[in-house]
Write a protein that holds these residues in place. Structure first.
Motif, short mmCIF file in Angstrom:
data_model
loop_
_atom_site.label_atom_id
_atom_site.label_comp_id
_atom_site.label_asym_id
_atom_site.label_seq_id
_atom_site.Cartn_x
_atom_site.Cartn_y
_atom_site.Cartn_z
N THR A 126 0.82 -1.20 0.00
CA THR A 126 0.00 0.00 0.00
C THR A 126 0.86 1.26 0.00
OG1 THR A 126 -1.75 -1.17 1.19
CG2 THR A 126 -1.83 1.23 1.23
N THR A 127 1.92 1.27 0.78
CA THR A 127 2.77 2.45 0.81
C THR A 127 3.47 2.66 -0.53
OG1 THR A 127 4.60 1.17 1.78
CG2 THR A 127 3.17 2.36 3.29
N ARG A 128 3.82 1.60 -1.23
CA ARG A 128 4.43 1.75 -2.57
C ARG A 128 3.43 2.39 -3.53
NH1 ARG A 128 5.47 -2.67 -5.30
NH2 ARG A 128 6.93 -1.58 -6.66
N ILE A 129 2.18 1.94 -3.46
CA ILE A 129 1.14 2.50 -4.32
C ILE A 129 0.98 3.99 -4.03
CG2 ILE A 129 -1.36 2.53 -4.75
CD1 ILE A 129 -1.30 -0.53 -4.19
N GLY A 144 1.36 9.80 -4.89
CA GLY A 144 1.73 11.09 -4.33
C GLY A 144 2.74 11.81 -5.19
N GLU A 145 3.59 11.06 -5.87
CA GLU A 145 4.55 11.68 -6.78
C GLU A 145 3.83 12.28 -7.99
OE1 GLU A 145 8.76 10.54 -9.06
OE2 GLU A 145 7.77 9.07 -7.76
N HIS A 168 -0.55 7.69 4.74
CA HIS A 168 -0.49 9.14 4.60
C HIS A 168 0.94 9.64 4.45
CE1 HIS A 168 -4.77 9.55 6.42
NE2 HIS A 168 -4.81 9.54 5.11
N PRO A 169 1.89 9.30 5.33
CA PRO A 169 3.25 9.77 5.09
C PRO A 169 3.83 9.24 3.79
CG PRO A 169 3.18 8.26 6.97
CD PRO A 169 1.78 8.60 6.63
N ALA A 170 3.38 8.06 3.35
CA ALA A 170 3.90 7.50 2.10
C ALA A 170 3.60 8.41 0.91
CB ALA A 170 3.30 6.12 1.86
N LEU A 171 2.41 9.00 0.89
CA LEU A 171 2.07 9.83 -0.27
C LEU A 171 2.90 11.11 -0.29
CD1 LEU A 171 -0.06 12.52 0.06
CD2 LEU A 171 -1.52 10.69 0.92
N TYR A 172 3.27 11.62 0.89
CA TYR A 172 4.11 12.82 0.93
C TYR A 172 5.57 12.49 0.60
CZ TYR A 172 -0.01 14.93 2.96
OH TYR A 172 -1.29 15.39 3.16
N LEU A 173 5.97 11.26 0.84
CA LEU A 173 7.26 10.82 0.32
C LEU A 173 7.26 10.94 -1.20
CD1 LEU A 173 10.03 9.40 0.48
CD2 LEU A 173 8.80 7.22 0.58
N GLY A 174 6.11 10.61 -1.81
CA GLY A 174 5.98 10.79 -3.25
C GLY A 174 6.12 12.24 -3.67
N VAL A 175 5.55 13.16 -2.87
CA VAL A 175 5.69 14.59 -3.18
C VAL A 175 7.16 14.99 -3.15
CG1 VAL A 175 5.12 16.93 -2.42
CG2 VAL A 175 3.39 15.12 -2.27
N ALA A 176 7.90 14.51 -2.16
CA ALA A 176 9.32 14.83 -2.08
C ALA A 176 10.08 14.29 -3.28
CB ALA A 176 9.90 14.26 -0.78
N LYS A 177 9.70 13.12 -3.75
CA LYS A 177 10.35 12.56 -4.95
C LYS A 177 10.03 13.41 -6.18
CE LYS A 177 10.85 7.73 -3.57
NZ LYS A 177 10.66 6.32 -3.98
N VAL A 225 6.47 11.22 12.66
CA VAL A 225 6.98 12.58 12.81
C VAL A 225 8.32 12.73 12.08
CG1 VAL A 225 7.91 14.26 14.45
CG2 VAL A 225 5.78 13.05 14.97
N ALA A 226 9.20 11.75 12.25
CA ALA A 226 10.51 11.81 11.61
C ALA A 226 10.39 11.78 10.08
CB ALA A 226 11.38 10.65 12.10
N ILE A 227 9.48 10.95 9.58
CA ILE A 227 9.26 10.90 8.13
C ILE A 227 8.74 12.24 7.63
CG2 ILE A 227 7.87 9.82 6.31
CD1 ILE A 227 7.88 7.27 8.13
N ALA A 228 7.80 12.82 8.37
CA ALA A 228 7.25 14.12 7.97
C ALA A 228 8.34 15.18 7.94
CB ALA A 228 6.13 14.52 8.93
#
Length: 394
Positions: A71-74, A79-80, A257-266, A335-338
């Motif tokens: 799910t986090t990969r999706i 998010g990217e 939720h944090p996974a999709l923002y990881l996509g934004v960072a990418k 929090v650390a991921i954010a």
């Protein structure tokens, strides 16, 4: 309450290449929807065609039963492309995963949402916040009520931040039960499953946000919405009789939720690199990507993304192995991921200055979007206080 129907749901291709193709398709309309604030229908349709909307549906219902890491990969891929699309999908995937783990929907309603999901996107969202109360993870009980009737329930209330808006096929609404035989000092609290097209549901267009502008996170009002007897699902109180909101602490399912923002960072990393390769100042005579300063910035952005990705998947891997030490740390890991994903985007923007803040540059949108990672519960101060108390009490 278990549904007996098995639906012909797709098995999505979760290879890197397939997810990258969905990212590109969703990204193609992200700027347009960010500008208009409309429901991102084309992005949602792309997710549906790829079979990702129902990836977490349990196998007993005909779904692929994707777990937290899949799910986090999706969601990172989505998010990217467009985090507004990703947020609507994240909430839907969380709802299906919850049903797969513990069947609680009325049978007819879950069969209906799966039937709709075969035909097209059928978003679902747990609608919890209220204008007066704010985020329920902060404590307190909702003013939204479901009143028991001889045949079922009547729902009344006003909710805020209902992501998905009019696109929602189903709402899962947090409410207090109003029952003739209930305890007025300790009423039952839970969720009611509500089809999005029932009479008595009115949307109030309140969402005019800095980021995730196409998420349609508007207010919604329920006025005498009639529901069947099995629509209410109680959330039990603790052994001490106190109700504690489930969202007050992170669990494996909340890492979407944090996974999709990881996509934004990418996406921001890619935008930074594209700009750096194409920008050739007259005084320099070559792309700024060839300078050590910009290379060091790119390295810092990459470091923050690698840190966030490792924390995200590392935590889920530790959970899979049954490591008992990681569960109490999930909230602070979020929090650390954010912090890492926000730092990655801010670093890229700061290095480019004015060009990165222009609406012609997608970095401006990525900066606005990534800041929204901070609003998802448990929020930073709550997570840190809880962790500090755990440490100090031994």
């Amino acid at each position: 309450m278990t549904s007996t129907a098995v639906h012909a749901l797709p098995v999505p291709d979760l290879s890197d290449d397939a997810l990258a193709a969905v990212t590109a398709e969703v990204a193609a309309t992200a700027a347009e929807y960010d500008l208009s604030g409309a429901v991102p229908l084309r992005g949602l349709a792309a997710v549906h065609r790829a079979g990702l909307f129902t990836a977490t549906v349990g196998q007993r219902y005909g779904g692929p039963g994707a777990g937290p890491r899949e799910t986090t990969r999706i969601l990172t891929a989505l998010g990217e492309g467009d985090p507004s699309v990703a947020l609507i999908v994240a909430n839907t995937l969380m709802a299906h995963a919850s049903q797969a783990a513990n069947a609680h929907w009325p049978t007819a309603y879950y069969d209906d949402v799966l039937a709709r999901s075969v035909r097209g996107p059928a978003p679902v969202n747990a609608i919890r916040a209220e204008p007066e109360l704010g985020a329920p993870a902060r404590g307190g009980l909702p003013r939204t009520t479901v009143r028991r009737t001889p045949s079922g329930w009547i729902l009344n209330g006003h909710k805020a931040y209902a992501t998905g808006g009019t696109a929602l096929a189903y709402h899962v609404v947090w409410a207090v039960a109003d029952e003739p035989d209930g305890d007025p000092d300790a009423p039952r609290v839970g969720h009611v499953v509500v089809p999005g097209d029932l009479p008595g549901i009115t949307w109030v267009d309140t969402w005019d946000h800095l980021g995730l502008r196409a998420s349609n996170t508007h207010d919604v009002v329920y006025e005498d919405v009639v529901l069947p007897a099995d629509a209410f699902v109680e959330i039990p109180r603790g052994a001490d009789g106190v109700y504690r909101d489930p969202a007050a602490a992170a669990g494996p399912g909340s890492f979407g939720h944090p996974a999709l923002y990881l996509g934004v960072a990418k996406a921001a990393r890619r935008a930074f690199a594209d700009f750096a390769r194409s920008r050739v100042p007259a005084a320099l005579g070559r792309p700024i990507a060839t300078t050590e300063r910009i290379q060091a910035v790119a390295g810092e952005v990459d470091l923050q993304i690698a840190q966030a990705e490792t924390l995200l998947h590392g935590a889920l891997l530790r959970l899979e192995t049954g490591d008992p030490a990681v569960a109490p740390q999930l909230s602070v890991l979020k929090v650390a991921i954010a912090r890492s994903v926000v730092s990655a985007v801010q670093t890229a923007v700061a290095a480019l200055g004015n060009p990165a803040l222009s609406r012609r540059n997608s970095l401006e949108r990525h900066l606005r979007d990534v800041l929204c990672v901070r609003v998802h519960p448990p929020q930073e101060d709550t997570a840190l206080v809880a962790a500090g108390r755990r440490v100090l009490t031994g």
